[in-house]
Design a protein around this motif. Structure first.
Motif, PDB file in Angstrom:
ATOM      1  N   SER A  51       0.841  -1.198   0.000  1.00  0.00           N
ATOM      2  CA  SER A  51       0.000   0.000   0.000  1.00  0.00           C
ATOM      3  C   SER A  51       0.875   1.247   0.000  1.00  0.00           C
ATOM      4  CB  SER A  51      -0.917   0.011   1.234  1.00  0.00           C
ATOM      5  OG  SER A  51      -1.706   1.174   1.263  1.00  0.00           O
ATOM      6  N   TYR A  52       0.474   2.218  -0.811  1.00  0.00           N
ATOM      7  CA  TYR A  52       1.192   3.479  -0.902  1.00  0.00           C
ATOM      8  C   TYR A  52       0.241   4.635  -0.613  1.00  0.00           C
ATOM      9  CZ  TYR A  52       4.611   0.670  -3.476  1.00  0.00           C
ATOM     10  OH  TYR A  52       5.511  -0.286  -3.840  1.00  0.00           O
ATOM     11  N   SER A  53       0.752   5.672   0.033  1.00  0.00           N
ATOM     12  CA  SER A  53      -0.035   6.890   0.254  1.00  0.00           C
ATOM     13  C   SER A  53       0.388   7.930  -0.777  1.00  0.00           C
ATOM     14  CB  SER A  53       0.184   7.430   1.668  1.00  0.00           C
ATOM     15  OG  SER A  53       1.541   7.783   1.872  1.00  0.00           O
ATOM     16  N   VAL A  54      -0.595   8.492  -1.472  1.00  0.00           N
ATOM     17  CA  VAL A  54      -0.329   9.437  -2.546  1.00  0.00           C
ATOM     18  C   VAL A  54      -1.177  10.688  -2.355  1.00  0.00           C
ATOM     19  CG1 VAL A  54      -0.441   9.848  -5.032  1.00  0.00           C
ATOM     20  CG2 VAL A  54       0.272   7.617  -4.180  1.00  0.00           C
ATOM     21  N   ALA A  69      -9.601  11.538 -14.032  1.00  0.00           N
ATOM     22  CA  ALA A  69      -9.280  10.448 -14.964  1.00  0.00           C
ATOM     23  C   ALA A  69      -8.138   9.592 -14.424  1.00  0.00           C
ATOM     24  CB  ALA A  69      -8.914  11.020 -16.330  1.00  0.00           C
ATOM     25  N   THR A  70      -7.175  10.241 -13.782  1.00  0.00           N
ATOM     26  CA  THR A  70      -6.034   9.524 -13.224  1.00  0.00           C
ATOM     27  C   THR A  70      -6.473   8.566 -12.123  1.00  0.00           C
ATOM     28  OG1 THR A  70      -4.556  11.363 -13.726  1.00  0.00           O
ATOM     29  CG2 THR A  70      -3.805   9.798 -12.068  1.00  0.00           C
ATOM     30  N   LYS A  71      -7.429   8.978 -11.313  1.00  0.00           N
ATOM     31  CA  LYS A  71      -7.938   8.111 -10.251  1.00  0.00           C
ATOM     32  C   LYS A  71      -8.477   6.807 -10.835  1.00  0.00           C
ATOM     33  CE  LYS A  71      -9.378  11.654  -6.904  1.00  0.00           C
ATOM     34  NZ  LYS A  71     -10.559  12.252  -6.226  1.00  0.00           N
ATOM     35  N   GLU A  72      -9.175   6.907 -11.950  1.00  0.00           N
ATOM     36  CA  GLU A  72      -9.738   5.711 -12.580  1.00  0.00           C
ATOM     37  C   GLU A  72      -8.628   4.789 -13.082  1.00  0.00           C
ATOM     38  OE1 GLU A  72     -12.524   6.798 -15.581  1.00  0.00           O
ATOM     39  OE2 GLU A  72     -13.725   8.077 -14.265  1.00  0.00           O
ATOM     40  N   VAL A  73      -7.596   5.386 -13.678  1.00  0.00           N
ATOM     41  CA  VAL A  73      -6.476   4.586 -14.174  1.00  0.00           C
ATOM     42  C   VAL A  73      -5.767   3.894 -13.018  1.00  0.00           C
ATOM     43  CG1 VAL A  73      -4.232   4.671 -15.325  1.00  0.00           C
ATOM     44  CG2 VAL A  73      -6.134   6.041 -16.205  1.00  0.00           C
ATOM     45  N   LEU A  74      -5.531   4.623 -11.939  1.00  0.00           N
ATOM     46  CA  LEU A  74      -4.837   4.049 -10.786  1.00  0.00           C
ATOM     47  C   LEU A  74      -5.642   2.922 -10.153  1.00  0.00           C
ATOM     48  CD1 LEU A  74      -3.371   7.226  -9.045  1.00  0.00           C
ATOM     49  CD2 LEU A  74      -2.175   5.535 -10.433  1.00  0.00           C
ATOM     50  N   ALA A  75      -6.956   3.080 -10.105  1.00  0.00           N
ATOM     51  CA  ALA A  75      -7.802   2.023  -9.547  1.00  0.00           C
ATOM     52  C   ALA A  75      -7.656   0.737 -10.357  1.00  0.00           C
ATOM     53  CB  ALA A  75      -9.256   2.479  -9.521  1.00  0.00           C
ATOM     54  N   THR A  76      -7.603   0.873 -11.677  1.00  0.00           N
ATOM     55  CA  THR A  76      -7.435  -0.288 -12.548  1.00  0.00           C
ATOM     56  C   THR A  76      -6.073  -0.945 -12.332  1.00  0.00           C
ATOM     57  OG1 THR A  76      -8.895   0.671 -14.227  1.00  0.00           O
ATOM     58  CG2 THR A  76      -7.399  -1.073 -14.945  1.00  0.00           C
ATOM     59  N   LEU A  77      -5.036  -0.126 -12.218  1.00  0.00           N
ATOM     60  CA  LEU A  77      -3.691  -0.653 -11.997  1.00  0.00           C
ATOM     61  C   LEU A  77      -3.587  -1.385 -10.663  1.00  0.00           C
ATOM     62  CD1 LEU A  77      -1.529   2.326 -13.304  1.00  0.00           C
ATOM     63  CD2 LEU A  77      -1.744   0.069 -14.334  1.00  0.00           C
ATOM     64  N   ASP A  79      -5.980  -2.936  -9.079  1.00  0.00           N
ATOM     65  CA  ASP A  79      -6.667  -4.226  -9.214  1.00  0.00           C
ATOM     66  C   ASP A  79      -5.815  -5.223  -9.992  1.00  0.00           C
ATOM     67  OD1 ASP A  79      -8.839  -3.276  -7.834  1.00  0.00           O
ATOM     68  OD2 ASP A  79      -9.994  -2.748  -9.620  1.00  0.00           O
ATOM     69  N   ARG A  80      -5.168  -4.744 -11.028  1.00  0.00           N
ATOM     70  CA  ARG A  80      -4.409  -5.642 -11.897  1.00  0.00           C
ATOM     71  C   ARG A  80      -3.132  -6.154 -11.247  1.00  0.00           C
ATOM     72  NH1 ARG A  80      -2.537  -4.448 -18.176  1.00  0.00           N
ATOM     73  NH2 ARG A  80      -1.373  -6.394 -18.457  1.00  0.00           N
ATOM     74  N   PHE A  81      -2.434  -5.268 -10.507  1.00  0.00           N
ATOM     75  CA  PHE A  81      -1.130  -5.649  -9.980  1.00  0.00           C
ATOM     76  C   PHE A  81      -1.136  -5.955  -8.486  1.00  0.00           C
ATOM     77  CE2 PHE A  81      -0.127  -3.192 -13.826  1.00  0.00           C
ATOM     78  CZ  PHE A  81       0.653  -4.134 -14.495  1.00  0.00           C
ATOM     79  N   GLY A  82      -2.300  -5.886  -7.858  1.00  0.00           N
ATOM     80  CA  GLY A  82      -2.426  -6.348  -6.489  1.00  0.00           C
ATOM     81  C   GLY A  82      -1.786  -5.490  -5.422  1.00  0.00           C
ATOM     82  N   PHE A  83      -1.983  -4.195  -5.489  1.00  0.00           N
ATOM     83  CA  PHE A  83      -1.541  -3.325  -4.407  1.00  0.00           C
ATOM     84  C   PHE A  83      -2.579  -2.222  -4.215  1.00  0.00           C
ATOM     85  CE2 PHE A  83       0.235  -1.567  -8.272  1.00  0.00           C
ATOM     86  CZ  PHE A  83       0.021  -0.210  -8.141  1.00  0.00           C
ATOM     87  N   GLU A  84      -2.400  -1.408  -3.184  1.00  0.00           N
ATOM     88  CA  GLU A  84      -3.365  -0.360  -2.877  1.00  0.00           C
ATOM     89  C   GLU A  84      -2.688   1.006  -2.879  1.00  0.00           C
ATOM     90  OE1 GLU A  84      -5.201  -1.228   0.832  1.00  0.00           O
ATOM     91  OE2 GLU A  84      -6.206  -3.049   0.120  1.00  0.00           O
ATOM     92  N   ILE A  85      -3.450   2.014  -3.264  1.00  0.00           N
ATOM     93  CA  ILE A  85      -2.992   3.395  -3.182  1.00  0.00           C
ATOM     94  C   ILE A  85      -4.044   4.202  -2.429  1.00  0.00           C
ATOM     95  CG2 ILE A  85      -2.404   5.495  -4.425  1.00  0.00           C
ATOM     96  CD1 ILE A  85      -1.359   3.869  -6.686  1.00  0.00           C
ATOM     97  N   VAL A 118       3.560  12.178  -4.757  1.00  0.00           N
ATOM     98  CA  VAL A 118       2.644  13.296  -5.005  1.00  0.00           C
ATOM     99  C   VAL A 118       2.352  13.359  -6.502  1.00  0.00           C
ATOM    100  CG1 VAL A 118       2.304  15.784  -4.859  1.00  0.00           C
ATOM    101  CG2 VAL A 118       3.605  14.602  -3.073  1.00  0.00           C
ATOM    102  N   LEU A 119       1.085  13.473  -6.842  1.00  0.00           N
ATOM    103  CA  LEU A 119       0.675  13.634  -8.236  1.00  0.00           C
ATOM    104  C   LEU A 119       0.165  15.060  -8.426  1.00  0.00           C
ATOM    105  CD1 LEU A 119      -1.200  10.291  -8.996  1.00  0.00           C
ATOM    106  CD2 LEU A 119       1.145  10.916  -9.536  1.00  0.00           C
TER     107      LEU A 119
END
Length: 232
Positions: A51-54, A69-77, A79-85, A118-119
């Protein structure tokens, strides 16, 4: 070690060097090919974890739209790679001026310091162009660079084959272009002192100082070398 401040429009996990506004180490995990392995310490800006804090800094203009839009991309990533942000937003730029009368409030700075990464989207707009210097959006960006020691900027220029004919330049000029400009952000005239405007013999005289220490030169050169080694 913190992850980079990254432009949300080009944020990549597991990719190699996204468009980065300022950073102290490369992005999440800059993967190399199996033929050219590298130690984990050389690949990771922070220790690998589940898990990472961003901190998200949507900023102004189209910034909030980009961030959404970035939030949606990160959510997909995730799920795919098995970690949390864990995503938390903070204020910077014009939106911070409107809400807090400060282009980069201390609470935003503290939140960024306590995050793994930070994004940053974008800041500024005509609305604040005539503000005094201390209440300009870009002043908040400079404060963030100075207070967090964000000294390097990566400016990639790569022409995609699908878009080569969309350029105003001829195909033979731009085809195959793939360069990375590494720019220093905190030395030179940015924060060199003394500087100012004095009146000498009845006229205004402006002065600034271009100052670099050996360590500042060393670290930006190391970033450039690290970038080059990952570009094949």
């Amino acid at each position: 070690m913190k992850l980079p401040i990254v432009s949300v429009a080009a944020f990549l996990i597991g990719g190699i060097l996204p468009t980065t506004s300022a950073f102290t180490q490369p992005s999440f995990v800059a993967k190399r090919t199996a033929a050219a392995p590298a130690p984990a310490s050389a690949l990771n800006a922070v220790s690998k974890k589940d898990s990472y804090s961003v901190t998200l800094l949507p900023g102004d203009g189209i910034g909030p739209e980009i961030t959404a839009a970035t939030k949606e991309v990160l959510a997909t990533l995730c799920d795919r790679f098995g970690f949390e942000i864990e995503l938390k937003e903070a204020l910077i730029g014009g939106s911070a001026i409107d809400a807090k009368n400060d282009p980069f409030p201390d609470e935003s700075l503290e939140q960024c310091r306590n995050s793994d990464s930070v994004l940053l989207a974008c800041i500024g707009g005509y609305k604040w162009d005539n503000n005094p210097r201390e209440l300009r959006p870009e002043t908040g960006l400079l404060k963030m660079r100075k207070e967090m020691g964000l000294f390097a900027n990566l400016r990639p220029a790569k022409v995609l084959s699908q878009l080569v004919d969309a350029s105003t330049l001829k195909r033979e000029v731009v085809e195959g272009v793939d360069v990375m400009v590494v720019r220093e952000l905190t030395g030179d005239v940015y924060f060199g002192t003394p500087k100012g405007i004095d009146v000498v013999d009845g006229e205004r005289v402006g002065y600034n100082n271009m100052i670099y220490s050996e360590s500042e030169i060393d670290r930006i050169a190391r970033v450039a070398g690290d970038v080059a080694s990952k570009r094949g």
